[in-house]
Design a protein around this motif. Structure first.
Motif, short mmCIF file in Angstrom:
data_model
loop_
_atom_site.label_atom_id
_atom_site.label_comp_id
_atom_site.label_asym_id
_atom_site.label_seq_id
_atom_site.Cartn_x
_atom_site.Cartn_y
_atom_site.Cartn_z
N GLU A 166 -9.69 55.42 -11.55
CA GLU A 166 -9.13 57.50 -11.11
C GLU A 166 -8.67 57.04 -10.07
O GLU A 166 -7.88 58.02 -10.37
CB GLU A 166 -10.55 58.16 -11.48
CG GLU A 166 -11.37 58.51 -12.48
CD GLU A 166 -12.35 59.52 -12.33
OE1 GLU A 166 -13.01 59.80 -10.99
OE2 GLU A 166 -12.85 59.96 -13.08
N GLU A 167 -8.87 56.37 -9.55
CA GLU A 167 -7.95 56.41 -8.11
C GLU A 167 -6.47 55.72 -8.58
O GLU A 167 -5.70 56.50 -8.29
CB GLU A 167 -8.33 55.96 -6.91
CG GLU A 167 -9.98 56.03 -6.33
CD GLU A 167 -10.87 56.24 -7.19
OE1 GLU A 167 -10.80 55.74 -8.24
OE2 GLU A 167 -11.93 56.47 -6.06
N ALA B 247 -5.21 56.04 -11.30
CA ALA B 247 -4.41 56.51 -12.43
C ALA B 247 -4.05 57.24 -11.23
O ALA B 247 -2.81 57.96 -12.09
CB ALA B 247 -5.49 57.35 -13.30
N LEU B 248 -4.46 58.36 -10.71
CA LEU B 248 -3.84 59.15 -9.45
C LEU B 248 -2.63 58.55 -9.07
O LEU B 248 -1.46 58.94 -8.84
CB LEU B 248 -5.06 59.69 -9.33
CG LEU B 248 -4.60 60.81 -8.13
CD1 LEU B 248 -3.75 62.37 -9.04
CD2 LEU B 248 -5.91 61.43 -7.18
N THR C 207 -11.02 53.31 -19.83
CA THR C 207 -11.30 54.58 -19.51
C THR C 207 -10.25 55.14 -18.56
O THR C 207 -10.05 56.38 -18.30
CB THR C 207 -12.30 55.00 -17.80
OG1 THR C 207 -12.09 54.52 -17.55
CG2 THR C 207 -13.63 54.85 -19.00
N ALA D 194 -8.30 58.41 -17.49
CA ALA D 194 -7.99 59.13 -16.35
C ALA D 194 -6.17 59.27 -15.75
O ALA D 194 -5.76 60.10 -15.15
CB ALA D 194 -8.79 57.84 -15.29
#
Length: 242
Positions: free
Chosen positions: A71-72, A74-75, A103, A107
Motif C-alpha cells: 500500500e505504501e 502504491a501511494l 494486491t 491499492a
C-alpha cells in the motif's frame, strides 16, 4: 521503426500483465524484506520521474520482498511528480509490481483516481487569513491531474487495470468540472475558465492515437502493424470493452 518497436514492447508487456505469473510465498520469502531496503526503494519511488532512479529501482525490485509495504508503494507511485514522458516507464514499474503482488493494483487505483480528479480548494471565507489556491499550487495540482489521468489509462492499455470503468469515470468527472464552471461563468457574464484544458487536451490527443485502448480487433491490428503477427488471443479480462 522506433514507434513500432515501442508498440511491440507494450503489447508484450500487456500479455505479461494479463497472464501474470506471480512468485510463490516461498520465493518471496527468499528475497530481502528489510525495512532498510524498503526505505531505500521508497526514496527512489519519490523520484520516479528521474530516469536514473527509476532504472535502479526496476533493477532492484526483483530482489526485494515488499509484501508488507504494497500500500505504501502504491501511494508513493500515485503521489510521485511525473511528466507525461515518464508515464510509460512508470507503467512498466507498476506492471512489475502487479506481476509480483496481487494486491498492488487494487491499492494503486484509488489514490490515482483521487489525484486525477483533484479539485481546487473552496474559496476562502470573507476575512479568512488563508488565501485561495495560488498559481504555483494550481499548476502543481493540474500537472498531477494530467499525469495521473494518463497513467490510469496507460495501466488499462498495458493490462494492469482490468477495466476502464473507473478511469472513464474520472475522465467524466474532470470534464464535468469544466462544464459546471463554464455554466457558472456564463450565468455571471464572465469568460469560461476551462481550468482543466491542460489536462484534457494532451489526454484527447493520446487517447485518439492509442491502439491499446481500443477493442480486441484493434489490438490484433496493432500487433500486426508492430510486426508481431497475430500473437494469439489475450489472456484474462479485456480492458477495452467498456
Amino acid at each position: 521503426a522506433e514507434a513500432a518497436a515501442a508498440l511491440e514492447a507494450r503489447l508484450k508487456l500487456r500479455q505479461l500483465n494479463l497472464s501474470a505469473q506471480r512468485p510463490s510465498e516461498g520465493e518471496l520469502k527468499a528475497r530481502d524484506s528489510s525495512l532498510k531496503k524498503y526505505e531505500a526503494a521508497r526514496r527512489k519511488l519519490v523520484k520516479l520521474g528521474d530516469e536514473r532512479e527509476r532504472s535502479a529501482l526496476l533493477a532492484e525490485l526483483p530482489r526485494l520482498n515488499l509484501s508488507k509495504y504494497v500500500e505504501e508503494v502504491a501511494l508513493a507511485v500515485a503521489e510521485a511528480p511525473l511528466k507525461l514522458k515518464d508515464v510509460v516507464p512508470a507503467a512498466e514499474l507498476c506492471s512489475l509490481m502487479h506481476r509480483t503482488y496481487a494486491t498492488f493494483t487494487q491499492a494503486l487505483e484509488p489514490p490515482l483516481l483521487k489525484a486525477a480528479t483533484a479539485l481546487p480548494p473552496p474559496p476562502p471565507r470573507p476575512g479568512a487569513a488563508v488565501a485561495s489556491e495560488g498559481e504555483s499550487e494550481r499548476t502543481a495540482r493540474l500537472l498531477r491531474k494530467r499525469s495521473a489521468l494518463r497513467l490510469l489509462f496507460e495501466l488499462v492499455a498495458v493490462g494492469v487495470l482490468p477495466s476502464p470503468k473507473r478511469p472513464l469515470g474520472a475522465l467524466r468527472d474532470v470534464m464535468e468540472e469544466d462544464t459546471a464552471s463554464a455554466a457558472e461563468a456564463t450565468r455571471s457574464g464572465e469568460p469560461a475558465p476551462f481550468g482543466n484544458l491542460q489536462v484534457l487536451q494532451p489526454f484527447v490527443k493520446y487517447a485518439a492515437a492509442e491502439p491499446l485502448l481500443a477493442s480486441p480487433p484493434a489490438h490484433a491490428a496493432a500487433r500486426a502493424a508492430a510486426g508481431g503477427g497475430n500473437g494469439g488471443g489475450e489472456a484474462g479480462g479485456e480492458a477495452g470493452g467498456e
